[in-house]
Design a protein around this motif. Sequence first.
Motif, PDB file in Angstrom:
ATOM      1  N   TYR A  60       3.244  52.437  36.647  1.00 45.87           N
ATOM      2  CA  TYR A  60       2.212  51.412  36.843  1.00 45.87           C
ATOM      3  C   TYR A  60       2.364  50.645  38.163  1.00 45.87           C
ATOM      4  CZ  TYR A  60       0.587  51.740  31.979  1.00 45.87           C
ATOM      5  OH  TYR A  60       0.060  52.156  30.785  1.00 45.87           O
ATOM      6  N   GLY A  61       3.493  50.818  38.841  1.00 44.63           N
ATOM      7  CA  GLY A  61       3.737  50.078  40.081  1.00 44.63           C
ATOM      8  C   GLY A  61       3.862  48.581  39.863  1.00 44.63           C
ATOM      9  N   ILE A  62       4.464  48.203  38.715  1.00 43.79           N
ATOM     10  CA  ILE A  62       4.568  46.786  38.363  1.00 43.79           C
ATOM     11  C   ILE A  62       5.980  46.267  38.639  1.00 43.79           C
ATOM     12  CG2 ILE A  62       4.617  45.177  36.419  1.00 43.79           C
ATOM     13  CD1 ILE A  62       2.379  46.906  35.176  1.00 43.79           C
ATOM     14  N   THR A  63       6.067  45.128  39.332  1.00 47.22           N
ATOM     15  CA  THR A  63       7.335  44.445  39.516  1.00 47.22           C
ATOM     16  C   THR A  63       7.177  43.015  39.003  1.00 47.22           C
ATOM     17  OG1 THR A  63       7.540  45.701  41.542  1.00 47.22           O
ATOM     18  CG2 THR A  63       9.192  44.008  41.157  1.00 47.22           C
ATOM     19  N   PHE A  64       8.068  42.607  38.109  1.00 50.34           N
ATOM     20  CA  PHE A  64       7.983  41.263  37.548  1.00 50.34           C
ATOM     21  C   PHE A  64       8.761  40.270  38.403  1.00 50.34           C
ATOM     22  CE2 PHE A  64       6.940  43.858  33.878  1.00 50.34           C
ATOM     23  CZ  PHE A  64       5.868  43.171  33.355  1.00 50.34           C
ATOM     24  N   LYS A  65       8.441  38.993  38.199  1.00 48.78           N
ATOM     25  CA  LYS A  65       9.189  37.934  38.885  1.00 48.78           C
ATOM     26  C   LYS A  65      10.651  38.020  38.487  1.00 48.78           C
ATOM     27  CE  LYS A  65       8.935  33.378  37.778  1.00 48.78           C
ATOM     28  NZ  LYS A  65       8.141  32.155  37.551  1.00 48.78           N
ATOM     29  N   ASP A 297      -5.532  35.276  28.260  1.00 46.21           N
ATOM     30  CA  ASP A 297      -6.766  34.591  28.656  1.00 46.21           C
ATOM     31  C   ASP A 297      -6.698  34.133  30.108  1.00 46.21           C
ATOM     32  OD1 ASP A 297      -7.703  35.010  26.157  1.00 46.21           O
ATOM     33  OD2 ASP A 297      -7.336  32.976  25.411  1.00 46.21           O
ATOM     34  N   LYS A 298      -5.530  33.612  30.492  1.00 45.22           N
ATOM     35  CA  LYS A 298      -5.375  33.059  31.845  1.00 45.22           C
ATOM     36  C   LYS A 298      -5.611  34.128  32.909  1.00 45.22           C
ATOM     37  CE  LYS A 298      -2.008  30.660  34.764  1.00 45.22           C
ATOM     38  NZ  LYS A 298      -0.591  30.293  34.879  1.00 45.22           N
ATOM     39  N   TYR A 299      -5.066  35.347  32.686  1.00 46.52           N
ATOM     40  CA  TYR A 299      -5.152  36.388  33.703  1.00 46.52           C
ATOM     41  C   TYR A 299      -6.158  37.479  33.349  1.00 46.52           C
ATOM     42  CZ  TYR A 299      -0.792  34.344  35.466  1.00 46.52           C
ATOM     43  OH  TYR A 299       0.163  33.494  35.953  1.00 46.52           O
ATOM     44  N   GLY A 300      -6.798  37.373  32.184  1.00 44.12           N
ATOM     45  CA  GLY A 300      -7.730  38.412  31.762  1.00 44.12           C
ATOM     46  C   GLY A 300      -7.047  39.748  31.509  1.00 44.12           C
ATOM     47  N   LEU A 301      -5.950  39.720  30.755  1.00 42.94           N
ATOM     48  CA  LEU A 301      -5.157  40.933  30.537  1.00 42.94           C
ATOM     49  C   LEU A 301      -5.618  41.679  29.289  1.00 42.94           C
ATOM     50  CD1 LEU A 301      -1.613  39.432  31.201  1.00 42.94           C
ATOM     51  CD2 LEU A 301      -3.004  40.745  32.795  1.00 42.94           C
ATOM     52  N   VAL A 302      -5.884  42.980  29.437  1.00 37.54           N
ATOM     53  CA  VAL A 302      -6.210  43.849  28.313  1.00 37.54           C
ATOM     54  C   VAL A 302      -5.252  45.041  28.310  1.00 37.54           C
ATOM     55  CG1 VAL A 302      -7.974  45.307  27.263  1.00 37.54           C
ATOM     56  CG2 VAL A 302      -8.639  43.166  28.373  1.00 37.54           C
ATOM     57  N   SER A 303      -5.049  45.625  29.495  1.00 36.01           N
ATOM     58  CA  SER A 303      -4.200  46.805  29.629  1.00 36.01           C
ATOM     59  C   SER A 303      -2.972  46.475  30.473  1.00 36.01           C
ATOM     60  CB  SER A 303      -4.968  47.934  30.328  1.00 36.01           C
ATOM     61  OG  SER A 303      -6.173  48.158  29.665  1.00 36.01           O
ATOM     62  N   ILE A 304      -1.977  47.368  30.377  1.00 37.68           N
ATOM     63  CA  ILE A 304      -0.766  47.163  31.170  1.00 37.68           C
ATOM     64  C   ILE A 304      -1.106  47.197  32.663  1.00 37.68           C
ATOM     65  CG2 ILE A 304       1.510  48.114  31.735  1.00 37.68           C
ATOM     66  CD1 ILE A 304       1.687  49.158  28.883  1.00 37.68           C
ATOM     67  N   SER A 305      -2.047  48.076  33.041  1.00 31.69           N
ATOM     68  CA  SER A 305      -2.366  48.203  34.471  1.00 31.69           C
ATOM     69  C   SER A 305      -2.987  46.921  35.033  1.00 31.69           C
ATOM     70  CB  SER A 305      -3.275  49.404  34.723  1.00 31.69           C
ATOM     71  OG  SER A 305      -4.465  49.257  33.994  1.00 31.69           O
ATOM     72  N   ASP A 306      -3.534  46.059  34.160  1.00 27.21           N
ATOM     73  CA  ASP A 306      -4.058  44.773  34.630  1.00 27.21           C
ATOM     74  C   ASP A 306      -2.967  43.919  35.282  1.00 27.21           C
ATOM     75  OD1 ASP A 306      -6.554  45.413  33.714  1.00 27.21           O
ATOM     76  OD2 ASP A 306      -6.338  44.353  31.802  1.00 27.21           O
ATOM     77  N   LEU A 307      -1.713  44.144  34.850  1.00 26.03           N
ATOM     78  CA  LEU A 307      -0.597  43.362  35.398  1.00 26.03           C
ATOM     79  C   LEU A 307      -0.381  43.640  36.880  1.00 26.03           C
ATOM     80  CD1 LEU A 307       1.960  43.799  32.480  1.00 26.03           C
ATOM     81  CD2 LEU A 307       0.915  41.650  33.155  1.00 26.03           C
ATOM     82  N   ALA A 308      -0.833  44.825  37.335  1.00 24.26           N
ATOM     83  CA  ALA A 308      -0.645  45.203  38.738  1.00 24.26           C
ATOM     84  C   ALA A 308      -1.751  44.664  39.634  1.00 24.26           C
ATOM     85  CB  ALA A 308      -0.556  46.730  38.855  1.00 24.26           C
ATOM     86  N   LYS A 309      -2.761  44.030  39.023  1.00 26.74           N
ATOM     87  CA  LYS A 309      -3.866  43.481  39.826  1.00 26.74           C
ATOM     88  C   LYS A 309      -3.407  42.249  40.591  1.00 26.74           C
ATOM     89  CE  LYS A 309      -7.594  45.082  36.827  1.00 26.74           C
ATOM     90  NZ  LYS A 309      -8.448  44.711  35.700  1.00 26.74           N
ATOM     91  N   PRO A 310      -4.102  41.917  41.687  1.00 24.58           N
ATOM     92  CA  PRO A 310      -3.712  40.729  42.449  1.00 24.58           C
ATOM     93  C   PRO A 310      -3.881  39.460  41.613  1.00 24.58           C
ATOM     94  CG  PRO A 310      -5.354  42.032  43.634  1.00 24.58           C
ATOM     95  CD  PRO A 310      -5.247  42.617  42.269  1.00 24.58           C
TER      96      PRO A 310
END
Lengths: 312, 243
Positions: A60-65, A297-310
């Motif tokens: 997914y190309g996701i890196t967390f804080k 709700d805050k970030y509009g998250l539905v899928s894991i790939s949403d986490l990679a959005k700006p």
Amino acid sequence: MRHIRTAALGAAMLALIVSACSLGGGGQASKGTIASQLVLAGPPECPERPFCLKGLTGTYGITFKEFKPTDPGGPITIEALKKGDAQVGLLFTSDPAIAVNGFVLLKDDKQLQLADNLVPVVRQAALDANPVIEDALNAVMAKLDQAALTDLNKQVTVDGKAVPEVAKAWVEAGGFSFSGGSGSVTVGSTNFYEQEILGEIFAQVLEQAGITVERKFQLGNREIVFPALESGEIDILAEYAATALEFVNAGAGEASTDPAATVVKFNEHLASRGLVALAFAAATDQNGFVVTKATADKYGLVSISDLAKPAP
Amino acid sequence: MDLLRGVATWFSDPGNWSGSNGVPWRIGEHVVLSALAVALAVAIALPAGLAIGHTGRGERIATAVAGLGRAVPSYALLILFVPLFGLGFSSALPALILLAIPPILVNTVAGIRAVEADGVEAGRGMGMTGVQVLARVELPAAMPAIVAGLRTSAVQVVATATLAALVAGGGLGRYIVDGFALQQDDRILAGAVLVAFLAIGTDRALTAAQRRFERRPGSIPIGAPGAPGAPSSPFAPPGPSAV
């Protein structure tokens, strides 16, 4: 004079560092992904595992804080989410805590997790004697989506209701009506409450169809229960496609993220053992990434790939 | 043998000595957490112990509370504290403070109570106030017992601070918990060795401090544990084997 110069130089350096820091911080916040603002909580092995942080980064190309090592789908992860120490947590997809706490299970839209969909495994001999078993269990599986499975687990583990009572209500609501069965079968389960609930549902639907059902629940782990199925001590068992396939093929790595392909492979291994896997359910019990309702709700998250959005 | 070689390899890997998961940083976290817990426990238990020992009031309650405190496992407290205080040190610290209080409290009370009445009466006879008697007669005499309690507390806390890693805290427990999760026996053993050395070091340092109080010139040896006729400390300081 010298003191003044030193002090001025110091002040200038300090100003430079402060401005550099604030610039750097500001730049990160505006350009980063949503994930870069969130903390992930999961078991300590998560960063090294392909189905956890490693896969999130690779697929997914996701890196967390930050990653906070907690427990494998347990109470510490749940408390960390509730307390806000972490915003994303790794739980099992059928964990009733997801429903109880109103967590949002993020859709695994790039299929990172192996397909641990629920699938009934039945002895071929029992199926030959009572073809209605296949129709009945297929109908049960068709109704068993993720919400249904999670709710069944919740009623037993959170609300403390008895398994037969929970199964009865669900079977009645499902409106199953099969007939033409005869003789008897034995339904088994491991000592995992979720499998016992499913075993009880299978048993009640088959009893409706006119089959005498013997229940052998809480038999132990898969290493005990699966051989019991092969030897004929039990005839029907609810299984998890990917994990069960890797059990019968001794970890050959044939399971995939596609449940249909995984069940086909599973059946290839089962045929010689006189067993057959029927239709799989939409419901799974596998690794799932959840967020709180507020975070979703805050970030509009539905899928894991949403986490990679700006980040907004 | 393979395991020992694995541990040796682990210690010789420079990657394990740098960064926020390196040995120096983890020792630092472990020491800061432990020291903070013991310091706050002293701040609570010492005044309470002195007051109870001096007045003789509430001694039974103190003993009962301390016994109860020792009976509740730190692990249970830690898990109970996570919903209240959150992950990491914020939950580990209160659990460790509660672990550290009983030995200091009980030893302080016992140390003060064991001071011979002759000394206290002599002090009063010289016109000392109650506070002066406590500060000049009772406290110096009880010091070895108090330090013995402190030593027991500190060693227990250093060994138990490993639990912080279970709730996403740092410290040397990180190696043990992560090693267990990743099935890396060398990392588990390396963590255990580091914790053991730190606990032994703490014990040695506080033993030296305790001896200094016992031999301090001008201190009043009456009633000091180990002195003839003195009641033995309820908390015998553990040897390194107790870690």
